[in-house]
Write an enzyme that holds these catalytic residues in place. Sequence first.
Site, mmCIF file in Angstrom:
data_model
loop_
_atom_site.group_PDB
_atom_site.id
_atom_site.type_symbol
_atom_site.label_atom_id
_atom_site.label_comp_id
_atom_site.label_asym_id
_atom_site.label_seq_id
_atom_site.Cartn_x
_atom_site.Cartn_y
_atom_site.Cartn_z
ATOM 1 C CE LYS A 100 -0.921 -5.403 -9.455
ATOM 2 N NZ LYS A 100 -0.590 -4.943 -10.841
ATOM 3 C CD GLN A 141 -7.691 -7.475 -12.973
ATOM 4 O OE1 GLN A 141 -7.772 -7.521 -14.193
ATOM 5 N NE2 GLN A 141 -6.883 -8.266 -12.290
ATOM 6 C CE LYS A 184 -9.221 -11.985 -13.194
ATOM 7 N NZ LYS A 184 -8.459 -11.948 -14.445
ATOM 8 C CE LYS A 205 -6.684 -5.990 -18.348
ATOM 9 N NZ LYS A 205 -6.231 -7.276 -17.783
ATOM 10 N N GLY A 265 1.026 -6.290 -17.032
ATOM 11 C CA GLY A 265 0.886 -6.668 -18.435
ATOM 12 C C GLY A 265 -0.448 -7.348 -18.733
ATOM 13 C CG ASP A 266 -4.416 -8.348 -20.577
ATOM 14 O OD1 ASP A 266 -4.839 -9.079 -19.670
ATOM 15 O OD2 ASP A 266 -4.983 -8.294 -21.699
ATOM 16 C CB SER A 308 0.556 -8.576 -9.718
ATOM 17 O OG SER A 308 0.979 -8.689 -11.056
#
Length: 450
Positions: free
Chosen positions: A94, A115, A118, A130, A169-170, A382
């Site tokens: 994710k 990530q 996190k 990512k 998104g980013d 998310s």
Amino acid sequence: MTTSAKQYVNDVFEIVKKRNPGETEFHQAVKEIFDSLVPIFEQDPVYIEHNILERMVEPERIISFRVPWVDDEGKVRVNRGFRVQFNSAIGPYKGGLRFHPSVNASIIKFLGFEQIFKNSLTGQPIGGGKGGSDFDPKGKSDNEIMRFCQSFMSELSKHIGPDTDVPAGDIGVGAREIGYLFGQYKKMRGGYEAGVLTGKGLDFGGSLTRTEATGYGTVYFVNEMLKDQNDSFEGKTVVVSGSGNVSIYAIEKATELGAKVVACSDSNGYIYDKNGINLETVKRLKEVERKRIKEYVNEHPEAEFKTEDGGIWSIPCDIALPCATQNELNEEAAKTLVSNGVKAVGEGANMPSTLDAIDVFLDNGVLFGPAKAANAGGVAVSALEMAQNSARLAWTFEEVDEKLQNIMANIYKNSVDNAEKYGHPGNLVVGANIAGFRKVADVMIAQGVI
Ligand code: NDP
């Protein structure tokens, strides 16, 4: 002879540098995490015995692909697409997709590696990944964006799915891009798998509060730090860099909590409005008209537009929220903020502070909320979007917002407790990294050498 914790970390870091030459952002992210994990390896050598670090730092899979598309003049253009599927110990990969000309393997790997930790910190069952492309959305027409997204997804669709890998998104990827990406995925698959992407429009499986989640979450996290000092946002002067998704909703929530946000920016420069930023103007300029932030001063002549690099951090403030991009706040900027009396820094962006800047904050007793903890609200919501998609339900804004507040408070508490437990009270960099690491490492041991 057993290897000491420090020796082990140094040895693996040398391997990382050798295997990933020239990838400076990736090295930087790895160094920050490795240094902060030494205390857990000292207390618990089982992680060294299982060589967890060398396994964790090597992505499970890296996909790199050609993205050809046709511009409005009929010219064929080519970009490079990436997806790094870093770690799936605790759930499907994710993490967001970034479209920006600076995107390369190093950037995507640094983001993917962070990530993992996190996502673990959020307490939800999501692994780390990512992706993105060196495509520059600036100045492109809607049709060009759509054609690019369709080409990108034609390839990416072979590698993702609601139970395998769920992008979002980013930078450069917002609601419009997610819509085009989802449309193409649906066409390629011939089925309606709503949970394959998050950040979707509300009418096709999106979650209320997802748009606001990263910015709101960052402010909720800083608010937890302040509460512990019997303080709050009320009456504080705040500087927020960037003017994209994270920045806009950080400004909104900080203002709602009684602060005055006096500056924000884009890659051309920053605006300073001593009366407090008019957020409606920023939202319209950025979300609707897709214009540059300097246009703000045309409507608010009392505000100033300036262009010095990093200059936004010279504005005196109580709270600084870097919400634009990596390495936007260096040692010198950190020293300026400290000498101007900054009390708290919350990282809305990923790795916005250099390692030297973080040291300046920690050495000077500034409350410092590191990105992995402070900006985890986006990915947390998310995961709530995925849960709603699975259950074919839609929760209200208030329900999701309340869950987000609880998640941010838990992340804060977990980071504080681990910092304390491993001998670095108040150091949330250590606390967040160890808390995120431990869960993934334990699961990797439980699942065997795979
Ligand atoms: P957006 O594309 O919506 O906005 C990015 C903002 O940062 C824009 O104002 C952009 O200006 C500015 N910016 C980008 N690069 C630079 C640069 N080199 N110098 C100065 N300003 C720059 O992205 P997001 O708001 O989604 O993301 C911002 C940060 O937050 C990133 O680090 C991202 O990884 C992180 N993040 C985002 C999450 C999310 O949910 N969206 C979740 C967690 C973290 P310009 O338009 O001129 O490029």
